[in-house]
Scaffold this active site. Structure first.
Site, PDB file in Angstrom:
ATOM      1  N   SER A 142      41.373  40.919  35.410  1.00  0.00           N
ATOM      2  CA  SER A 142      40.776  39.587  35.589  1.00  0.00           C
ATOM      3  C   SER A 142      41.218  38.736  34.419  1.00  0.00           C
ATOM      4  CB  SER A 142      39.245  39.703  35.609  1.00  0.00           C
ATOM      5  OG  SER A 142      38.644  38.424  35.483  1.00  0.00           O
ATOM      6  N   TYR A 156      30.616  43.233  33.281  1.00  0.00           N
ATOM      7  CA  TYR A 156      31.801  43.026  34.120  1.00  0.00           C
ATOM      8  C   TYR A 156      33.016  42.701  33.256  1.00  0.00           C
ATOM      9  CZ  TYR A 156      35.109  40.780  37.277  1.00  0.00           C
ATOM     10  OH  TYR A 156      36.250  40.425  37.949  1.00  0.00           O
TER      11      TYR A 156
END
Length: 249
Positions: A142, A156
Site C-alpha cells: 500500500s 493496517y
C-alpha cells in the site's frame, strides 16, 4: 515480445478488486491463472469469464491465513501446470480501530492475513522457483507502506510496512542465493475496491466511508493490474523493485 504468455501465475485474493482485475488482464495476455480466495462462487464465475475470453484458469478455495491451505494451493498449481512463474500476493483486509479499543481479535486476523499470509505463500513457492532458477514474487502492499503511520489505521499501516520490508529482505536473500527470482512491491493508493467493507468498528467505518465516497479521487483495480503486468513483462534480466501508484489530485 510478450513475456507473459504461457506463464503460470498464482493470484491470492482473486475473487474481487485488484486480484480479479489482474486475473482477467493476465488471462487475456495468455498467462495460465491459478485463482485463490475464500469465496468459491466468485472464483467459479471468474474462471468462466477468463475462459470465455480465451484464457486459461483454474481455482482453489484458499484462506491464506491457513498455512496448510497455502501449501495445498501451491501443490495444486504444480499438479495442474508443472511450474509456478509468478506469485501475486494480493489477499488482504483493512479493519481499523484505535488501539485503545483493544480489538485483539481484529489485530490477530489482520496480522494472520496481511503478514503471515504473505510469508506462507512466499515460503511455499520459493523451493519450486529456486529449483527452476526463475520466478517472480509480487507483493501488494500500500502507499501506506511509504508514508507515516496513520492514527486511524495503525495496525493496517504496520502490516503494509511489514510487506514492503518482507519484499526488500526477500529481494536481498535471492540476490545472495543467485536464484534470479524477481521481487516487486506494489503500493496502491486509494483504490475503488471492497477493502473498506472489512472495517467494522463504527467510528472508523464512518471515517472510511467519507474518505472513500468520492470515486473521482480514487484509482481503479485495473490500473493496479496494469502495474502488475508492467512488472512481469520486463525482460528477465530486469527487475521492477517497487511501484507506488496514487491518484493525481
Amino acid at each position: 515480445m510478450n513475456n507473459i504468455e504461457g506463464k503460470v501465475v498464482i493470484i491470492t485474493g482473486a475473487s474481487s478488486g485488484i486480484g480479479e482485475a489482474t486475473a482477467k488482464k493476465l488471462g487475456s495476455l495468455g498467462a495460465k491463472i491459478v485463482l485463490a480466495a475464500r469465496r468459491k462462487e466468485r472464483l467459479e464465475v471468474l474462471k468462466k469469464q477468463i475462459e470465455q475470453n480465451g484464457g486459461t484458469a483454474v481455482y482453489k478455495v484458499t484462506d491464506v491465513a491457513d498455512k496448510k491451505q497455502v501449501a495445498e494451493l501451491v501443490e495444486y498449481a504444480i499438479s495442474k501446470f508443472g511450474r509456478i512463474d509468478v506469485l501475486v500476493n494480493n489477499a488482504g483486509i483493512m479493519p481499523a480501530s484505535f488501539l485503545v479499543k483493544n480489538c485483539t481479535d481484529e489485530w490477530d486476523r489482520i496480522i494472520d492475513i496481511n503478514i503471515k499470509g504473505i510469508l506462507y505463500n512466499i515460503g511455499a513457492v520459493l523451493p519450486h522457483m529456486r529449483e527452476q532458477n526463475s520466478g517472480h514474487i509480487i507483493n501488494i502492499s500500500s502507499n501506506a507502506a511509504y508514508t507515516e503511520i496513520s492514527p486511524y489505521s495503525t495496525v493496517y499501516c504496520m502490516t503494509k510496512h511489514a510487506v514492503k520490508n518482507i519484499s526488500s529482505g526477500l529481494r536481498q536473500e535471492e540476490a545472495i542465493a543467485g536464484s534470479k527470482i524477481r521481487v516487486t512491491d506494489i503500493g496502491p493508493g486509494m483504490v475503488d475496491t471492497e477493502l473498506v467493507s472489512t472495517i467494522i468498528e463504527p467510528e472508523m467505518k464512518a471515517v472510511a466511508d467519507q474518505l472513500f465516497s468520492d470515486k473521482s479521487k480514487m484509482i481503479t483495480p485495473e490500473q493496479i493490474a496494469d502495474a502488475v503486468i508492467y512488472s512481469i513483462e520486463q525482460p528477465e534480466h530486469t527487475m521492477v523493485t517497487s511501484v507506488v501508484i496514487q491518484p493525481n489530485l
